[in-house]
Design a protein around this motif. Structure first.
Motif, PDB file in Angstrom:
ATOM      1  N   LEU A 155       0.811  -1.210   0.000  1.00  0.00           N
ATOM      2  CA  LEU A 155       0.000   0.000   0.000  1.00  0.00           C
ATOM      3  C   LEU A 155       0.852   1.270   0.000  1.00  0.00           C
ATOM      4  N   GLN A 156       1.877   1.301   0.842  1.00  0.00           N
ATOM      5  CA  GLN A 156       2.634   2.542   1.015  1.00  0.00           C
ATOM      6  C   GLN A 156       3.281   3.051  -0.276  1.00  0.00           C
ATOM      7  N   PRO A 157       3.964   2.197  -1.081  1.00  0.00           N
ATOM      8  CA  PRO A 157       4.536   2.714  -2.332  1.00  0.00           C
ATOM      9  C   PRO A 157       3.469   3.228  -3.301  1.00  0.00           C
ATOM     10  N   LEU A 158       2.304   2.578  -3.322  1.00  0.00           N
ATOM     11  CA  LEU A 158       1.229   3.045  -4.208  1.00  0.00           C
ATOM     12  C   LEU A 158       0.714   4.407  -3.744  1.00  0.00           C
ATOM     13  N   LEU A 159       0.599   4.592  -2.441  1.00  0.00           N
ATOM     14  CA  LEU A 159       0.151   5.884  -1.921  1.00  0.00           C
ATOM     15  C   LEU A 159       1.227   6.948  -2.103  1.00  0.00           C
ATOM     16  N   GLU A 160       2.485   6.541  -2.029  1.00  0.00           N
ATOM     17  CA  GLU A 160       3.583   7.485  -2.279  1.00  0.00           C
ATOM     18  C   GLU A 160       3.519   7.994  -3.716  1.00  0.00           C
ATOM     19  N   ASN A 161       3.232   7.091  -4.645  1.00  0.00           N
ATOM     20  CA  ASN A 161       3.051   7.507  -6.038  1.00  0.00           C
ATOM     21  C   ASN A 161       1.850   8.430  -6.179  1.00  0.00           C
ATOM     22  N   ALA A 162       0.772   8.083  -5.465  1.00  0.00           N
ATOM     23  CA  ALA A 162      -0.445   8.896  -5.559  1.00  0.00           C
ATOM     24  C   ALA A 162      -0.190  10.320  -5.074  1.00  0.00           C
ATOM     25  N   VAL A 163       0.573  10.457  -3.991  1.00  0.00           N
ATOM     26  CA  VAL A 163       0.903  11.789  -3.469  1.00  0.00           C
ATOM     27  C   VAL A 163       1.838  12.530  -4.422  1.00  0.00           C
TER      28      VAL A 163
ATOM     29  N   HIS B  83       2.540  12.065  -7.647  1.00  0.00           N
ATOM     30  CA  HIS B  83       2.068  12.349  -9.004  1.00  0.00           C
ATOM     31  C   HIS B  83       0.673  12.971  -9.049  1.00  0.00           C
ATOM     32  N   GLY B  84      -0.097  12.815  -7.965  1.00  0.00           N
ATOM     33  CA  GLY B  84      -1.461  13.309  -7.995  1.00  0.00           C
ATOM     34  C   GLY B  84      -1.731  14.534  -7.154  1.00  0.00           C
ATOM     35  N   ILE B  85      -0.934  14.763  -6.103  1.00  0.00           N
ATOM     36  CA  ILE B  85      -1.183  15.882  -5.196  1.00  0.00           C
ATOM     37  C   ILE B  85      -0.143  16.984  -5.355  1.00  0.00           C
ATOM     38  N   GLU B  86       1.133  16.611  -5.387  1.00  0.00           N
ATOM     39  CA  GLU B  86       2.196  17.615  -5.431  1.00  0.00           C
ATOM     40  C   GLU B  86       2.193  18.490  -6.681  1.00  0.00           C
ATOM     41  N   PRO B  87       1.824  17.970  -7.887  1.00  0.00           N
ATOM     42  CA  PRO B  87       1.920  18.821  -9.079  1.00  0.00           C
ATOM     43  C   PRO B  87       0.961  20.004  -9.096  1.00  0.00           C
ATOM     44  N   SER B  88      -0.035  20.025  -8.213  1.00  0.00           N
ATOM     45  CA  SER B  88      -1.044  21.085  -8.259  1.00  0.00           C
ATOM     46  C   SER B  88      -1.086  21.835  -6.938  1.00  0.00           C
ATOM     47  N   ILE B  89      -1.423  23.126  -7.026  1.00  0.00           N
ATOM     48  CA  ILE B  89      -1.588  23.919  -5.804  1.00  0.00           C
ATOM     49  C   ILE B  89      -3.005  23.784  -5.266  1.00  0.00           C
ATOM     50  N   ARG B  90      -3.894  23.183  -6.048  1.00  0.00           N
ATOM     51  CA  ARG B  90      -5.271  22.976  -5.604  1.00  0.00           C
ATOM     52  C   ARG B  90      -5.366  21.726  -4.731  1.00  0.00           C
ATOM     53  N   PRO B  91      -6.355  21.658  -3.847  1.00  0.00           N
ATOM     54  CA  PRO B  91      -6.547  20.441  -3.052  1.00  0.00           C
ATOM     55  C   PRO B  91      -6.875  19.252  -3.948  1.00  0.00           C
ATOM     56  N   GLY B  92      -6.380  18.108  -3.588  1.00  0.00           N
ATOM     57  CA  GLY B  92      -6.665  16.879  -4.318  1.00  0.00           C
ATOM     58  C   GLY B  92      -6.988  15.753  -3.355  1.00  0.00           C
ATOM     59  N   GLN B  93      -7.777  14.816  -3.824  1.00  0.00           N
ATOM     60  CA  GLN B  93      -8.228  13.729  -2.944  1.00  0.00           C
ATOM     61  C   GLN B  93      -7.691  12.380  -3.412  1.00  0.00           C
ATOM     62  N   ILE B  94      -7.185  11.611  -2.464  1.00  0.00           N
ATOM     63  CA  ILE B  94      -6.791  10.217  -2.700  1.00  0.00           C
ATOM     64  C   ILE B  94      -7.849   9.328  -2.057  1.00  0.00           C
ATOM     65  N   SER B  95      -8.432   8.452  -2.841  1.00  0.00           N
ATOM     66  CA  SER B  95      -9.463   7.545  -2.336  1.00  0.00           C
ATOM     67  C   SER B  95      -8.897   6.134  -2.241  1.00  0.00           C
ATOM     68  N   ILE B  96      -9.072   5.516  -1.085  1.00  0.00           N
ATOM     69  CA  ILE B  96      -8.620   4.138  -0.873  1.00  0.00           C
ATOM     70  C   ILE B  96      -9.843   3.300  -0.500  1.00  0.00           C
ATOM     71  N   ASN B  97     -10.123   2.304  -1.305  1.00  0.00           N
ATOM     72  CA  ASN B  97     -11.276   1.427  -1.082  1.00  0.00           C
ATOM     73  C   ASN B  97     -10.774  -0.013  -0.992  1.00  0.00           C
ATOM     74  N   ILE B  98     -10.940  -0.630   0.170  1.00  0.00           N
ATOM     75  CA  ILE B  98     -10.475  -1.995   0.398  1.00  0.00           C
ATOM     76  C   ILE B  98     -11.669  -2.842   0.808  1.00  0.00           C
TER      77      ILE B  98
ATOM     78  N   GLY C 110       7.084   7.615 -13.615  1.00  0.00           N
ATOM     79  CA  GLY C 110       7.777   7.188 -12.413  1.00  0.00           C
ATOM     80  C   GLY C 110       7.107   6.040 -11.697  1.00  0.00           C
ATOM     81  N   ASN C 111       5.878   5.700 -12.084  1.00  0.00           N
ATOM     82  CA  ASN C 111       5.175   4.603 -11.439  1.00  0.00           C
ATOM     83  C   ASN C 111       5.717   3.241 -11.828  1.00  0.00           C
ATOM     84  N   LYS C 112       6.455   3.158 -12.933  1.00  0.00           N
ATOM     85  CA  LYS C 112       6.758   1.850 -13.514  1.00  0.00           C
ATOM     86  C   LYS C 112       7.563   0.964 -12.580  1.00  0.00           C
ATOM     87  N   MET C 113       8.555   1.521 -11.879  1.00  0.00           N
ATOM     88  CA  MET C 113       9.364   0.695 -10.995  1.00  0.00           C
ATOM     89  C   MET C 113       8.539   0.135  -9.856  1.00  0.00           C
ATOM     90  N   ALA C 114       7.719   0.992  -9.210  1.00  0.00           N
ATOM     91  CA  ALA C 114       6.898   0.525  -8.096  1.00  0.00           C
ATOM     92  C   ALA C 114       5.883  -0.501  -8.571  1.00  0.00           C
TER      93      ALA C 114
END
Length: 346
Positions: free
Chosen positions: A244-252, A254-269, A294-298
């Motif tokens: 889980l942690q490497p996938l969430l690290e990618n999500a942060v 690539h999905g949160i840092e590139p923008s100054i706007r708020p972004g949401q990460i959804s985790i459904n298990i 950058g996701n390819k290695m993870a």
């Protein structure tokens, strides 16, 4: 410091209840029977008839042997490898000879027939067990661990420095929060540096993921929004550690840092019958110009570990939408009731 890696890789018997293992065995044995039929005849028609005739004897013996190995899987895998291997071969040989004896009324057999059955069974058994042994070594946790460490060596310094700077900014204003953040950071790096070879309880992995996101929220603030859906999560399910942690690290990253706007990460298990599903979705920005490369290695590392532990029964799929990037993991549900947890849930 990391403890040194052992010089040898322990061998294990194949999981005879795994769909991928069963398919490989069925295809290999039938392919060998087809080769024998073609080699023993002069034309395709005769080869087809020979194969069909042999299949009438082969399939019952093969299915019976696989059923015995699946039924006794836990007993056999608990034994030392060599002892489990020879006992497995003895079981397969016994099933083959018993099936041949039962069908002797329909297909008369003499001593030579039984000797041929025994020889073919032992040869195929040794070849197949040798194949699974080599395959297990090729997908060894030691090789996978080395790749995971190479990946983490690129990501951790950036994450560590940012986390420490965020903690430093809190020491005077919020000393209790800074203390909790340092404890979470210590827990994370303790897990990173451990030799994570065995499956880990899902509850432990979720706790680790929450700690990671809590640390990231210190520096990202309101920009990072997390939506957890764990109502149908089986906490005792076993998954490869640090999934889980490497996938969430990618999500942060690539999905949160590139923008100054708020972004949401959804985790459904959630669990559906005997399958565990994990969905992670984060924002996607087309103007990022291939920032998901950058996701390819993870992703590759997690796919290898899923294949190691679950073979064809597990999968990792990614979906790119107009404004989101989603990762979906599907793997068999294996409870931890009979296994020792790899680490205590924080």
């Amino acid at each position: 410091m990391n403890s040194p890696l052992p010089p040898t890789i322990p061998d294990t018997l194949p999981d005879t209840r795994n769909l991928g293992v069963l398919l490989r065995v069925l295809l290999a044995v039938n392919a060998a029977a087809l080769v024998v039929a073609v080699a023993a005849t002069d034309n395709f028609q005769d080869a087809a008839q020979r194969f069909i005739s042999d299949a009438a004897l082969l399939q019952p013996a093969l299915l019976g042997a696989l059923a015995c190995l699946a039924l006794l899987r836990d007993v056999l895998t608990a034994l030392p490898y060599q002892r489990g291997l020879w006992l497995s071969l003895a079981l397969v040989l016994g099933c083959s000879l018993t099936t041949r004896a039962v069908l002797a009324g329909l297909y008369p057999a003499d001593l030579d027939s039984y000797l041929r059955v025994a020889l073919y069974t032992l040869l195929l058994g040794l070849v197949l067990f040798g194949y699974f042994r080599l395959r297990g070594r090729a997908l060894s946790p030691l090789l996978t661990m080395a790749r995971l460490q190479a990946l983490q060596s690129r990501i951790r310094p950036h994450f560590l420095f940012n986390s420490l700077n965020a903690v430093l900014s809190l020491i005077r204003k919020e000393p209790r929060q800074a203390e909790r953040a340092l404890e979470d950071l210590a827990d994370l790096f303790r897990v990173f540096m451990a030799e994570n070879r065995e499956l880990s309880p899902l509850a432990s992995e979720v706790a680790l993921a929450r700690q990671y996101l809590s640390i990231e929220s210190l520096r990202l603030g309101e920009r990072l929004r997390v939506d957890w859906h764990t109502e149908r999560m089986p906490p005792d399910a076993l998954i490869p550690p640090l999934t889980l942690q490497p996938l969430l690290e990618n999500a942060v990253y690539h999905g949160i840092e590139p923008s100054i706007r708020p972004g949401q990460i959804s985790i459904n298990i959630f669990q559906v019958r005997d399958e565990l599903h994990i969905d992670i979705r984060n924002p996607y920005y087309k103007e990022g110009g291939g920032h998901h490369a950058g996701n390819k290695m993870a992703m590759g590392n997690i796919r290898e570990r899923l294949a190691l532990h679950f073979d064809a029964e597990a999968s990792l799929k990614t979906t790119v939408g107009n404004d989101y990037y989603q990762v979906h993991l599907s793997l068999p549900y294996r409870p931890a009731s009979t296994a020792k947890p790899t680490r205590k849930v924080p």
